[in-house]
Design a protein around this motif. Structure first.
Motif, mmCIF file in Angstrom:
data_model
loop_
_atom_site.group_PDB
_atom_site.id
_atom_site.type_symbol
_atom_site.label_atom_id
_atom_site.label_comp_id
_atom_site.label_asym_id
_atom_site.label_seq_id
_atom_site.Cartn_x
_atom_site.Cartn_y
_atom_site.Cartn_z
ATOM 1 N N ARG A 49 1.010 -1.280 -0.297
ATOM 2 C CA ARG A 49 0.005 -0.116 0.054
ATOM 3 C C ARG A 49 1.216 1.185 0.093
ATOM 4 N N ASN A 50 2.411 1.389 1.099
ATOM 5 C CA ASN A 50 2.433 2.390 0.598
ATOM 6 C C ASN A 50 3.443 2.675 -0.526
ATOM 7 N N ALA A 51 4.003 1.804 -1.224
ATOM 8 C CA ALA A 51 4.809 1.748 -2.194
ATOM 9 C C ALA A 51 3.545 2.429 -3.783
ATOM 10 N N TYR A 52 2.007 2.191 -3.610
ATOM 11 C CA TYR A 52 1.287 2.563 -4.230
ATOM 12 C C TYR A 52 0.677 3.595 -4.235
ATOM 13 N N LEU A 53 1.199 4.385 -2.848
ATOM 14 C CA LEU A 53 0.616 5.466 -2.584
ATOM 15 C C LEU A 53 1.727 6.646 -3.010
ATOM 16 N N SER A 54 3.042 5.893 -2.092
ATOM 17 C CA SER A 54 4.272 7.211 -3.170
ATOM 18 C C SER A 54 4.408 6.906 -4.644
ATOM 19 N N GLY A 55 3.989 6.305 -5.336
ATOM 20 C CA GLY A 55 3.502 6.227 -7.047
ATOM 21 C C GLY A 55 2.951 7.167 -7.553
ATOM 22 N N LEU A 56 1.438 7.350 -6.420
ATOM 23 C CA LEU A 56 0.555 8.478 -6.867
ATOM 24 C C LEU A 56 0.747 9.886 -6.552
ATOM 25 N N ALA A 57 1.542 9.675 -5.650
ATOM 26 C CA ALA A 57 2.689 10.996 -4.979
ATOM 27 C C ALA A 57 3.645 10.980 -5.869
ATOM 28 N N ALA A 58 4.080 10.133 -6.577
ATOM 29 C CA ALA A 58 5.175 10.705 -6.901
ATOM 30 C C ALA A 58 4.961 10.773 -8.314
ATOM 31 N N GLU A 59 3.633 10.537 -9.154
ATOM 32 C CA GLU A 59 3.051 10.965 -10.425
ATOM 33 C C GLU A 59 1.929 12.237 -10.592
ATOM 34 N N ASP A 60 1.644 12.530 -9.431
ATOM 35 C CA ASP A 60 1.220 13.858 -9.289
ATOM 36 C C ASP A 60 1.920 15.292 -9.044
ATOM 37 N N ALA A 61 3.582 14.433 -8.318
ATOM 38 C CA ALA A 61 4.537 15.640 -8.683
ATOM 39 C C ALA A 61 4.901 15.610 -10.146
ATOM 40 N N VAL A 62 4.949 15.121 -10.567
ATOM 41 C CA VAL A 62 5.593 14.910 -12.294
ATOM 42 C C VAL A 62 4.599 15.959 -13.452
ATOM 43 N N VAL A 63 2.711 15.238 -12.567
ATOM 44 C CA VAL A 63 1.552 16.109 -13.334
ATOM 45 C C VAL A 63 1.841 18.086 -13.170
ATOM 46 N N ARG A 64 2.146 18.083 -12.007
ATOM 47 C CA ARG A 64 2.424 19.019 -11.705
ATOM 48 C C ARG A 64 3.631 19.702 -12.374
ATOM 49 N N ILE A 65 4.993 19.503 -12.667
ATOM 50 C CA ILE A 65 6.101 19.975 -12.975
ATOM 51 C C ILE A 65 6.144 20.373 -14.845
ATOM 52 N N TYR A 66 5.025 19.204 -15.615
ATOM 53 C CA TYR A 66 5.179 19.421 -17.028
ATOM 54 C C TYR A 66 3.575 20.832 -16.656
ATOM 55 N N ALA A 67 2.562 20.824 -16.263
ATOM 56 C CA ALA A 67 1.781 21.693 -15.787
ATOM 57 C C ALA A 67 2.386 22.892 -15.462
ATOM 58 N N GLY A 68 3.425 22.978 -14.997
ATOM 59 C CA GLY A 68 4.350 24.284 -15.138
ATOM 60 C C GLY A 68 4.418 25.078 -16.134
ATOM 61 N N ARG A 69 5.336 23.986 -17.331
ATOM 62 C CA ARG A 69 5.900 24.069 -18.623
ATOM 63 C C ARG A 69 4.610 24.293 -19.469
ATOM 64 N N GLY A 70 3.251 24.156 -18.949
ATOM 65 C CA GLY A 70 1.884 24.321 -19.771
ATOM 66 C C GLY A 70 1.260 23.345 -20.362
ATOM 67 N N VAL A 71 1.586 22.398 -19.716
ATOM 68 C CA VAL A 71 1.087 20.605 -20.813
ATOM 69 C C VAL A 71 -0.002 20.361 -20.088
ATOM 70 N N ALA A 72 -1.002 19.693 -20.199
ATOM 71 C CA ALA A 72 -1.724 18.864 -19.319
ATOM 72 C C ALA A 72 -1.989 17.482 -20.005
ATOM 73 N N PRO A 73 -2.455 17.384 -18.862
ATOM 74 C CA PRO A 73 -2.278 15.405 -18.754
ATOM 75 C C PRO A 73 -3.054 14.970 -19.930
ATOM 76 N N LEU A 74 -3.376 14.663 -20.765
ATOM 77 C CA LEU A 74 -4.388 13.679 -21.259
ATOM 78 C C LEU A 74 -4.989 12.544 -20.566
#
Length: 164
Positions: A49-74
């Motif tokens: 469960r911890n690995a799953y949740l840390s993976g989700l948190a990592a994905e959220d952080a990456v989405v924020r980085i790409y959003a900062g570059r002006g790219v929205a997720p599909l």
């Protein structure tokens, strides 16, 4: 299948045996599987469960980085018949397929992405493009986003280029 030939009548034929076939089992005792201690089972469940949740948190952080570059997720965690693609973005006419790796350090995250997984991801990307109505000549890029234990994120753009 059993094949027979009768020399007196010069006829041959085949007989299909009834299924399922029963095969003899060796006369050796089968050792019972050891019971897993409930405490060990609980530790494994918590670790998963911890690995799953840390993976989700990592994905959220990456989405924020790409959003900062002006790219929205599909798409997030798009599942094809061959593999799962963690994140899919579109920047202009280029599709960006991102594999997110959460690990203790960037080196271990980089090493955890093997050649077979890269191949499955590229095949899944082709499947995604086909289902989305795009052809295989569409511009695309494969990025690797890595997060270490401190929460720092490093993105390697066009990370799959070494295979070509």
């Amino acid at each position: 299948m059993t094949v027979w030939f009768d020399p007196q009548t010069a006829q041959s034929g085949a007989v299909q045996p009834a299924l399922p076939l029963v095969f003899p089992v060796a006369d050796r005792p089968v050792a019972p599987r050891p019971a897993i201690d409930p405490a060990v089972r609980n530790v494994r469940r918590i670790r998963g469960r911890n690995a799953y949740l840390s993976g989700l948190a990592a994905e959220d952080a990456v989405v924020r980085i790409y959003a900062g570059r002006g790219v929205a997720p599909l798409a997030r965690r798009w599942r094809g018949s061959r593999a799962e693609i963690d994140l899919i973005f579109r920047d202009g006419g280029t599709f960006i397929f991102v594999e997110v790796k959460k690990s203790r350090g960037f080196d271990t995250a980089l090493l955890s992405l093997g050649r077979a997984q890269r191949l499955r991801i590229t095949q899944a990307a082709s499947e995604y493009l086909g289902q989305s109505g795009y052809d295989q000549m569409t511009a695309m890029r494969f990025d690797l986003a890595m997060m270490n234990d401190t929460g720092a994120v490093e993105i390697v753009e066009n990370a799959f280029a070494e295979d070509e």
